[in-house]
Write an enzyme that holds these catalytic residues in place. Structure first.
Site: not given
Ligand code: MN
Length: 489
Positions: A75-76
């Protein structure tokens, strides 16, 4: 938090785990998150480690803990799921993917709520471990909420109370449920929280400790004469739980608080009964408060012996007596269940689901395409005795079963309750005493000129709040009527 602490925790529960992969995951996540910082200013890896540590402490297996460390990587960061799969295998990659999907919620308001609930159920239906990771992730986010702006704090706390906590309860992961609830309670009802915290933690703590030390000492002397291992612990009462009981049962803090609670943990079931006998031979039991949840477990599987006795100084003192296994199950629920099965060589799959998850999955399948009906069709235990209804603005309100539009009106605002004249349920006119259902959209029509509520409503309202408000308001108006007749009172 360090990776060493996480490793130690895993070893406590799974002594034979190969920790090389764990260390590899740590190095991998550390590199992937690089210089990223949390809103608190801490290095991002701290969030990954806290999530993993909580997972290890609820006895989750190694792959789940590893997925906990990696959960925010796709996600990051620039690292793809493929790379995770290559390094850590299909199982870990599957879990990380599940978490990544869960965190992408597109909508706002009612739709957001429905979507996240739907996604939680879908994830559960695939693998319950995904939900466990999500709980631990959420718990650390809650613990660092202060770093976020106020509206975000409230939104996250509300969502946790509405979705995460009930599901944690359903899965029996009480320890996480209580921790989540106490933090949310602090943000959602700051004044009530402060009051209770003060009473429980400061005002009464010394007294409580002194008393439980006394009880422990007496019981220990008796138990030491028997050949058995035992542990006596104080039971911490969860503030939100106390608050809820006060609301539900309409009792004062002291009435709930003034029951002292202790727990005895032994090795075997016969020893549980032995301890019960010993306690009853020291102190007189309250006969209606002896519960044998070992012979007859609660429907959710909970096992323990409960008894309340008149302890020293004749104070009501509550005991729970259980084995370590029962204790773990009572705290970690489904996670402990897997742990024990794994340790006894039973090849229970970690992906095993309770039957209701399958029921939900079927409902989801049957409703593909018509997502609007989803919530009203999910009649699951999560919402047993509670229903969720929506306001036209999209706010979600949680009410006891069979609540009516009047109960709803008072939850929204006292004034809306007082001035209610009619209700629209799912855009149709409905009687004010109609029992509401899960997923109903309720709109209250008010009359500005109305002076006070109708006392006849008391016959059908379900919530304590509505009863109290109607009583208060009609009392004053009686007084006003009296004032008109007898001026000067
Ligand atoms: Mn996270």
């Amino acid at each position: 938090m360090t990776i060493g602490q996480v490793a130690k925790k895993i070893k406590e529960n799974y002594p034979n785990s190969d920790l090389d992969l764990l260390n590899l995951a740590y190095e991998f996540a550390l590199k992937a998150h690089g210089n990223q910082k949390r809103k608190t200013g801490e290095p991002y890896i701290q969030h990954s480690l806290h999530t993993a540590f909580t997972l290890a402490s609820i006895k989750a297996d190694l792959n789940t803990v590893i997925a906990g460390i990696l959960h925010d990587v796709p996600e990051d960061t620039d690292i793809s799921l493929e790379e995770i799969k290559k390094n850590f295998g299909d199982d870990v990659a599957f879990l990380v993917e599940g978490i990544t999907k869960l965190s992408k919620i597109k909508y706002r308001g009612v739709e957001r709520y429905r979507e996240s609930l739907r996604k939680m159920f879908l994830a559960m239906a695939q693998d319950l471990r995904v939900i466990l990771i999500k709980f631990c992730d959420r718990l650390h986010n809650l613990r660092t909420l202060d770093a976020l702006p106020k509206d975000k704090r409230i939104r996250i706390a509300k969502e946790t109370m509405e979705i995460y906590a009930p599901i944690a309860g359903l899965l029996g992961v009480w320890k996480l449920k209580w921790q989540m609830e106490d933090i949310c309670f602090k943000y959602l009802y700051p004044e009530e929280f402060k009051k209770l915290e003060y009473k429980y933690e400061i005002e009464k703590k010394a007294e409580r400790n002194k008393y439980s030390q006394k009880v422990k000492k007496i019981l220990e002397e008796h138990l030491k004469k028997e050949e058995m291992q035992f542990e006596i612990e104080d039971r911490f009462k969860h503030l939100y739980n106390i608050y809820n009981k006060m609301q539900r049962k309409d009792r004062k803090f002291d009435e709930i608080y003034d029951v002292f609670a202790l727990r005895v943990i032994v090795n075997t079931i016969p020893e549980c009964y032995k301890v019960l006998g010993i306690i009853h031979s020291i102190w007189r039991p309250k006969s209606d408060r002896i519960k044998d949840y070992i012979a007859v477990p609660k429907p959710n599987g909970y096992r323990s012996l409960h008894t309340t006795v008149f302890g020293p100084e004749n104070k009501a003192t509550e005991f729970q007596i259980r084995t370590q296994e029962m204790h773990d199950e009572a705290q970690y629920g489904i996670a402990a269940h897997w742990h024990y099965k794994a340790m006894t060589g039973d090849k229970a799959k970690l992906t095993q689901q309770p039957h209701w998850v399958k029921d939900i999955l079927n409902i989801l399948k049957a409703n593909e395409g018509s997502k609007d009906d989803f919530i009203s069709k999910v009649k699951v235990n999560v919402f047993k005795n509670r229903i969720f209804v929506f306001s036209p603005k999209g706010d979600v309100f949680d009410l006891p079963e069979d609540s009516t539009p009047i109960d709803f009106a008072y939850v929204v605002h006292t004034d809306i309750g007082h001035k209610a004249t009619a209700a629209l349920v799912n855009n149709k006119m409905a009687p004010l005493n109609q029992a509401l259902k899960n997923g109903d959209l309720v709109e209250i029509i008010t009359d500005k000129n109305r002076k006070s509520p109708n006392r006849a409503w008391l016959k059908f309202v379900k919530t304590h709040r509505a009863k109290e408000k109607i009583n208060q308001a009609t009392k004053t108006s009686k007084l006003e009527q009296l004032k008109k007749i007898i001026p000067g009172i």
